[in-house]
Enzyme design. Structure first.
Site, PDB file in Angstrom:
ATOM      1  N   ASN A 270       9.012  -2.334   5.741  1.00  0.00           N
ATOM      2  CA  ASN A 270       8.157  -1.925   6.859  1.00  0.00           C
ATOM      3  C   ASN A 270       7.825  -3.124   7.734  1.00  0.00           C
ATOM      4  OD1 ASN A 270       7.518   1.002   6.700  1.00  0.00           O
ATOM      5  ND2 ASN A 270       6.972   0.445   4.617  1.00  0.00           N
ATOM      6  N   GLY A 271       7.542  -4.261   7.070  1.00  0.00           N
ATOM      7  CA  GLY A 271       7.232  -5.478   7.820  1.00  0.00           C
ATOM      8  C   GLY A 271       8.440  -5.977   8.595  1.00  0.00           C
ATOM      9  N   ASP A 300       9.983  -0.625  -3.209  1.00  0.00           N
ATOM     10  CA  ASP A 300       8.950   0.398  -3.426  1.00  0.00           C
ATOM     11  C   ASP A 300       9.390   1.758  -2.873  1.00  0.00           C
ATOM     12  OD1 ASP A 300       7.479  -1.678  -4.414  1.00  0.00           O
ATOM     13  OD2 ASP A 300       6.070  -1.794  -2.738  1.00  0.00           O
ATOM     14  N   MET A 343       6.155  -2.342 -10.085  1.00  0.00           N
ATOM     15  CA  MET A 343       5.805  -2.598  -8.684  1.00  0.00           C
ATOM     16  C   MET A 343       5.533  -1.291  -7.956  1.00  0.00           C
ATOM     17  SD  MET A 343       7.927  -5.849  -7.385  1.00  0.00           S
ATOM     18  CE  MET A 343       7.372  -7.492  -7.851  1.00  0.00           C
ATOM     19  N   GLU A 396       1.484  -0.959  -9.765  1.00  0.00           N
ATOM     20  CA  GLU A 396       0.535  -2.054  -9.521  1.00  0.00           C
ATOM     21  C   GLU A 396      -0.584  -1.699  -8.539  1.00  0.00           C
ATOM     22  OE1 GLU A 396       2.335  -5.373  -7.474  1.00  0.00           O
ATOM     23  OE2 GLU A 396       3.552  -4.032  -6.259  1.00  0.00           O
TER      24      GLU A 396
HETATM   25  N1  LIG Z   1       3.739  -5.876  12.569  1.00  0.00           N
HETATM   26  C1  LIG Z   1       4.594  -6.895  12.486  1.00  0.00           C
HETATM   27  N2  LIG Z   1       5.102  -7.454  13.600  1.00  0.00           N
HETATM   28  C2  LIG Z   1       5.980  -8.478  13.525  1.00  0.00           C
HETATM   29  N3  LIG Z   1       6.403  -9.012  12.360  1.00  0.00           N
HETATM   30  C3  LIG Z   1       5.936  -8.497  11.224  1.00  0.00           C
HETATM   31  C4  LIG Z   1       5.007  -7.414  11.214  1.00  0.00           C
HETATM   32  N4  LIG Z   1       4.722  -7.107   9.927  1.00  0.00           N
HETATM   33  C5  LIG Z   1       5.425  -7.963   9.174  1.00  0.00           C
HETATM   34  N5  LIG Z   1       6.151  -8.789   9.937  1.00  0.00           N
HETATM   35  C6  LIG Z   1       7.043  -9.854   9.466  1.00  0.00           C
HETATM   36  O1  LIG Z   1       8.156  -9.246   8.808  1.00  0.00           O
HETATM   37  C7  LIG Z   1       8.572 -10.041   7.730  1.00  0.00           C
HETATM   38  C8  LIG Z   1       8.690  -9.213   6.476  1.00  0.00           C
HETATM   39  O2  LIG Z   1       7.458  -8.557   6.202  1.00  0.00           O
HETATM   40  P1  LIG Z   1       6.919  -8.325   4.719  1.00  0.00           P
HETATM   41  O3  LIG Z   1       5.744  -7.434   4.810  1.00  0.00           O
HETATM   42  O4  LIG Z   1       6.738  -9.636   4.045  1.00  0.00           O
HETATM   43  O5  LIG Z   1       8.121  -7.633   3.950  1.00  0.00           O
HETATM   44  P2  LIG Z   1       8.886  -6.271   4.164  1.00  0.00           P
HETATM   45  O6  LIG Z   1       9.826  -6.461   5.291  1.00  0.00           O
HETATM   46  O7  LIG Z   1       9.555  -6.080   2.876  1.00  0.00           O
HETATM   47  O8  LIG Z   1       7.844  -5.221   4.440  1.00  0.00           O
HETATM   48  C9  LIG Z   1       7.581 -11.180   7.608  1.00  0.00           C
HETATM   49  O9  LIG Z   1       8.184 -12.331   8.158  1.00  0.00           O
HETATM   50  C10 LIG Z   1       6.392 -10.711   8.407  1.00  0.00           C
HETATM   51  O10 LIG Z   1       5.674 -11.786   8.984  1.00  0.00           O
HETATM   52  O1  LIG Z   2       5.110 -11.444  -5.127  1.00  0.00           O
HETATM   53  P1  LIG Z   2       5.669 -11.018  -3.838  1.00  0.00           P
HETATM   54  O2  LIG Z   2       6.943 -11.666  -3.489  1.00  0.00           O
HETATM   55  O3  LIG Z   2       4.682 -11.076  -2.737  1.00  0.00           O
HETATM   56  O4  LIG Z   2       6.075  -9.506  -3.992  1.00  0.00           O
HETATM   57  C1  LIG Z   2       5.239  -8.523  -4.522  1.00  0.00           C
HETATM   58  C2  LIG Z   2       5.448  -7.237  -3.779  1.00  0.00           C
HETATM   59  O5  LIG Z   2       6.798  -7.043  -3.424  1.00  0.00           O
HETATM   60  C3  LIG Z   2       7.135  -5.682  -3.576  1.00  0.00           C
HETATM   61  O6  LIG Z   2       8.031  -5.587  -4.630  1.00  0.00           O
HETATM   62  C4  LIG Z   2       7.837  -5.130  -2.361  1.00  0.00           C
HETATM   63  O7  LIG Z   2       7.211  -5.555  -1.237  1.00  0.00           O
HETATM   64  P2  LIG Z   2       7.972  -5.703   0.153  1.00  0.00           P
HETATM   65  O8  LIG Z   2       8.682  -4.411   0.392  1.00  0.00           O
HETATM   66  O9  LIG Z   2       6.884  -5.960   1.112  1.00  0.00           O
HETATM   67  O10 LIG Z   2       8.926  -6.816   0.082  1.00  0.00           O
HETATM   68  C5  LIG Z   2       5.831  -4.980  -3.908  1.00  0.00           C
HETATM   69  O11 LIG Z   2       5.996  -3.911  -4.771  1.00  0.00           O
HETATM   70  C6  LIG Z   2       5.054  -6.080  -4.548  1.00  0.00           C
HETATM   71  O12 LIG Z   2       3.691  -5.873  -4.438  1.00  0.00           O
END
Ligand SMILES: Nc1ncnc2c1ncn2[C@@H]1O[C@H](COP(=O)(O)OP(=O)(O)O)[C@@H](O)[C@H]1O
Ligand SMILES: O=P(O)(O)OC[C@H]1O[C@](O)(COP(=O)(O)O)[C@@H](O)[C@@H]1O
Length: 523
Positions: A270-271, A300, A343, A396
């Site tokens: 999502n991030g 997840d 997780m 978790e």
């Molecule tokens: N709303 C957002 N706008 C821009 N970048 C974002 C946003 N949310 C997260 N990011 C960036 O996206 C990257 C991945 O986000 P993260 O939450 O760590 O993992 P994931 O992609 O698995 O959800 C990180 O570098 C984070 O700073």
């Molecule tokens: O210890 P880290 O690297 O922050 O990851 C923990 C988190 O990563 C996950 O496995 C997946 O998270 P993301 O999809 O944001 O990468 C979560 O279930 C868990 O809380």
């Protein structure tokens, strides 16, 4: 490529249509997702307030929402009821795909108007299980969060017409967020497919350690050749490296412009997809013509609309092993209690599916469903009574509300930092059962997400990597690629990042699990 002034990408979202709903159609809508519409339409006074169809738009029964139009009746399907995608085609020159010579190895092409049905089930009545939000998706796992969706999504795959000269393509691939099985597979297949189109190997950059790698001096990008990525799918993790935070979007787009990149692939959850969306928007604002394509990664499995994320199946396979170990331990002791924490920050898909797959879990606790410790303990005591041991699986993110010392705060990406429910529960069980239970606590979290893919996930990653590149060559931007209703589609990123996908506590999947393990209500 840079153009004068901002890029106004060639429409993305569904045309705004608010159409009056005839009462007959409302009734046929079976009182489900179109509730908002039917309620309005069924009262004549309110019906008068619903705007008349705009001239030129065909009459149908749709209601608009932020990203799509919701279907009210299948009878009224028209050409436009599709999740449209942004594209940069106005700024690009169309040309034949290099695969046209042999009709794509004899396999043919996908048309821009090929589409996949998003609403697949016809329910007998509003009483049928799962009929609520049948024409949409729930963003929060509750009924108020139902968002209507159009009928169709655009099919993923190679087009006869492409919008980039492969020789002129400069691409970058980045992985971000937490690990997930399959990251290397996706990177590898993006590289393979780019080079299959004819992109020179020197023109494919691997960004190191997540988004910060676009601009941090001590993490220079690497060149991704076919040789470099050969065999990387055999390893877990990501050969590019990953990180959280560091999404300095302006700085990233400055590098995209400086390096002359015209395709960026972001493999993230999502991030990461939110970042891809922000990068795409910033490119647009700065007049930088670069297509940005996401590949949704989430161990997840919490990405809206996507049937399952890559790596999830592998994760479930690993996770159920931990449950099997817990069963062996628990059943070898008098009142053995095996507790496994998996997780799942906000969504309990791994816990739910691993519990179901293992066939040994007696209790499954997920973030979406609150529980009371006293009720949980009473149930465990009853299971001891009946079978002499008990296996508890907890995600978790479950029970955060009952933890006395929530960890609080957020990580570098803004994700909530959770308090450790596994340790907390173990201590609570110890306190309660004292010497009367033999408690074994297993936390396999990082072991699960660091493994290489199982074969199904490997295949899935191949298709996603290929699909991402086909989408970029088709000139689409701000899109992500995924499996929806068992077909591969392109989705507009803003659509999927509205909220994390959650287990539906009233859905069939959860219902099947609690029926199978005879789990009572702990709330
Ligand atoms: N709303 C957002 N706008 C821009 N970048 C974002 C946003 N949310 C997260 N990011 C960036 O996206 C990257 C991945 O986000 P993260 O939450 O760590 O993992 P994931 O992609 O698995 O959800 C990180 O570098 C984070 O700073
Ligand atoms: O210890 P880290 O690297 O922050 O990851 C923990 C988190 O990563 C996950 O496995 C997946 O998270 P993301 O999809 O944001 O990468 C979560 O279930 C868990 O809380």
């Amino acid at each position: 490529m840079r153009i004068q002034g901002p890029v106004h990408s060639n429409v993305s979202v569904i045309r705004q249509r608010i159409v009056r709903v005839p009462p007959a159609l409302c009734r046929s809508a079976r009182g489900r997702t179109c509730m908002q519409v039917s309620c309005v339409a069924e009262t004549s006074e309110a019906a008068k307030q619903v705007p008349k169809p705009t001239a030129g738009l065909s009459t149908g029964a749709y209601v608009t929402n932020s990203f799509g139009a919701g279907r009210v009746s299948r009878d009224s399907v028209d050409e436009e009821d599709v999740l449209e995608l942004k594209n940069l085609r106005n700024y690009l020159v169309p040309r034949d795909s290099p695969f046209i010579v042999d009709n794509n190895h004899g396999g043919g092409f996908v048309g821009d108007r090929d589409r996949i049905r998003l609403h697949t089930v016809e329910f007998e009545s509003a009483d049928s299980a799962g009929s609520f939000c049948a024409d949409g998706m729930m963003t929060q796992g509750d009924e108020d969060s139902c968002i209507l969706l159009p009928e169709w999504a655009i099919r993923c795959g190679p087009r006869k017409t492409i919008y980039f000269d492969p020789k002129q393509v400069s691409a970058a691939v980045v992985t971000c967020g937490g690990l997930c099985p399959g990251l290397n597979d996706v990177v590898q297949n993006i590289v393979y497919t780019l080079t299959d189109y004819g992109v020179p190997e020197d023109n494919i950059l691997g960004i190191r350690y997540g988004l910060r790698g676009f601009y941090e001096r001590d993490a220079k990008p690497i060149t991704l050749t076919r040789k470099y990525v050969d065999g990387i799918h055999l390893k877990g993790g990501t050969m590019l490296g990953t990180s959280r935070g560091g999404a300095n979007v302006k700085e990233i787009v400055r590098r995209i412009d400086l390096w002359g990149l015209n395709m960026v692939f972001v493999v993230g959850g999502n991030g990461g997809n939110a970042a891809a969306n922000a990068i795409s928007d910033e490119c647009e604002a700065q007049g930088v013509v670069c297509t940005v394509v996401g590949v949704p990664k989430s161990i997840d499995n919490d990405i809206l609309l996507i049937d399952k994320c890559f790596g999830f199946e592998t994760a479930v396979e690993e996770a159920q092993r931990a449950l099997l170990a817990a069963k062996v331990e628990a059943s070898s002791a008098r009142n053995g209690l095996g507790l496994v924490k998996l997780m799942g920050r906000q969504s309990g898909f791994i816990a739910m599916q691993a519990s179901m797959a293992s066939g040994v879990a007696d209790v499954c606790l997920i973030p979406e469903i609150p529980f009371r410790i006293d009720k949980l303990i009473n149930h465990i005591a009853a299971v001891f009574e009946k079978q002499g041991h008990c296996v508890v699986c907890i995600a978790e993110g479950a029970g955060q509300d009952i933890l006395l010392n929530g960890a609080g705060g957020t990580d570098a990406s803004g994700n909530p930092i959770l308090a450790d429910i596994g340790i907390f529960l173990r201590n609570e069980f110890k306190k309660h059962f004292k010497g009367d239970a033999d408690i074994k606590y297993i936390d396999p979290s990082y072991m699960i997400r660091s493994v290489p893919t199982t074969s199904n996930d490997r295949i899935y990653c191949k298709v996603l990597g290929q699909g991402a590149v086909h989408g970029a060559f088709a000139g689409y931007t701000d899109i992500t690629v995924g499996l929806v209703n068992t077909h591969y589609v392109y989705l507009p990123i803003p659509m999927i990042i509205q909220a994390p996908r959650k287990v539906n506590p009233k859905g069939r999947r959860w219902n099947r699990l609690i029926a199978a393990i005879r789990q009572p209500d702990f709330s």
